[in-house]
Scaffold this active site. Structure first.
Site, short mmCIF file in Angstrom:
data_model
loop_
_atom_site.label_atom_id
_atom_site.label_comp_id
_atom_site.label_asym_id
_atom_site.label_seq_id
_atom_site.Cartn_x
_atom_site.Cartn_y
_atom_site.Cartn_z
N ASP A 103 0.81 -1.22 0.00
CA ASP A 103 0.00 0.00 0.00
C ASP A 103 0.84 1.27 0.00
O ASP A 103 0.66 2.16 0.83
CB ASP A 103 -0.95 0.00 1.21
CG ASP A 103 -2.07 1.03 1.08
OD1 ASP A 103 -2.30 1.50 -0.05
OD2 ASP A 103 -2.69 1.36 2.10
N GLU A 133 2.31 -2.53 -5.11
CA GLU A 133 2.14 -1.14 -4.70
C GLU A 133 3.41 -0.60 -4.03
O GLU A 133 3.38 0.02 -2.97
CB GLU A 133 0.91 -0.94 -3.80
CG GLU A 133 -0.38 -0.90 -4.59
CD GLU A 133 -1.57 -0.35 -3.80
OE1 GLU A 133 -1.38 0.50 -2.90
OE2 GLU A 133 -2.69 -0.78 -4.09
N ASP A 243 -1.30 -9.55 -5.80
CA ASP A 243 -2.63 -9.00 -5.53
C ASP A 243 -3.44 -9.14 -6.81
O ASP A 243 -3.29 -8.35 -7.74
CB ASP A 243 -2.51 -7.54 -5.09
CG ASP A 243 -3.86 -6.89 -4.83
OD1 ASP A 243 -4.90 -7.59 -4.95
OD2 ASP A 243 -3.89 -5.69 -4.51
#
Length: 344
Positions: A103, A133, A243
């Site tokens: 993230d 990310e 992901d």
């Protein structure tokens, strides 16, 4: 030229969803970039990274940071690491990896959360790490704090994926980046060819297209991933970890997984304790009041041909379940730790 009402609304909504920003920010970046989504997202993320890099600069001698290069640290996690690492090096019969969307698009508490991720790398000392990310400041930080890993990235600007290889255990051979031609979110497939104890590996990671509204493109990307796994040399064990943003019905619509590719969570008996890697009921980082649980982060595995060594998945666990001192979790996703046996 500004698009008409409904299209303008959809563009703003899509940009805001990907960038986690409000509609006014989305309108600003879209209008500045002639309403071209990818250009606008690139511009937005570049500006965010520049601001984030300033926040990310470590303070002199940060005592709270786990230094992965310091074997003399008294941190309890480090002592556990050296014990497990020694056992692994003695018999060479195990292999482990972590996959985690860390993230980087959330710049709040960026440094503290990066330290949290590094503490798990120090604790478990995985042979391979798959990250999604990632932003440029992460790379600088990891190169300093995890110097015993070789870091291969799927990009350099905005946000991207990375694969980290433990230098003492995994031998890097080559890398390849496969573009997703119709992505609107700068997504691709990163492939790394390597070996561990003479066993050939094909390692892959990706961050498939996000949000429910992009299911069609996400399924196309999944098909590309599975095709690439099928094309890998038969002598290699193929691991995809990343992901996927997948919902189970989407996998079914794609025809399911090929017979020689398994979903590791399903192969291990669908253990409940690690079913959901994105869980707004337990993870408060995004502050979403509604309860939403998904198995976005998945691991696909294709075994090597029968001759030679075999690598077999043995266990799967969630990481990042504890809040940091800043009051937040390392990421809005839980990480996955996978242990495998090497049968020579």
């Amino acid at each position: 030229m500004e698009p008409a009402g409904e299209k303008l609304h959809l563009l703003r909504e899509e940009f805001a969803s990907v960038a986690s920003c409000d509609a006014s920010v989305a309108q600003h970046y879209l209008s500045e970039n002639d309403w071209e989504m990818e250009r606008a997202l690139n511009s937005y993320f570049e500006s965010q990274v520049e601001e984030g890099a300033l926040k990310f600069r470590p303070e002199p001698e940060p005592k709270s940071c786990v230094d992965l290069t310091n074997e003399e640290t008294t941190d309890s996690s480090s002592s556990k690491t050296s014990t497990s690492e020694n056992l692994r090096q003695e018999d060479g019969s195990t292999f482990s990896f972590i996959t985690w969307n860390i993230d980087g698009l959330d710049l709040n508490n960026l440094r503290e959360r990066a330290q949290g991720v590094c503490s798990y790398l120090a604790l478990y000392s995985p042979d391979v790490v798959f990250l999604q990310e990632v932003i440029p400041p992460h790379c600088s930080y990891l190169k300093k704090r995890a110097s015993d890993y070789e870091i291969i990235t799927g990009g350099e600007e905005g946000y991207f994926t990375a694969i980290m290889l433990k230098k003492s255990r995994v031998k890097f051979k080559s890398q390849e980046i496969i573009p997703f031609p119709n992505t609107e979110m700068m997504r691709n497939l990163l492939c790394v060819h390597a070996s561990v104890l003479g066993n050939e590996l094909c390692l892959m990671t990706s961050h498939l297209e996000s949000t429910r509204g992009h299911a069609k493109e996400r399924m196309n990307q999944l098909k590309m991933v599975l095709r690439k796994m099928q094309e890998a040399p038969e002598s290699a064990s193929v691991i995809f970890a990343g992901d996927t943003n997948l919902r189970d019905p989407e996998v079914t619509k794609c025809g399911g997984l090929p017979s020689n590719i398994l979903d590791v969570w399903e192969f291990l008996g669908k253990p409940k304790h690690c079913q959901y890697t994105w869980d707004t009921q337990k993870n408060s980082n995004l502050g979403i009041p509604a309860i939403s649980k998904h198995r976005f982060d998945r691991i696909f595995f294709r075994a090597a041909a029968a001759e030679g060594g075999q690598i077999i998945p043995q266990s799967l666990d969630l990481l990042g379940l504890e809040k940091l001192d800043c009051g937040r979790f390392p990421s809005d996703h839980w990480g996955l730790l996978c242990n495998l046996d090497i049968i020579l």
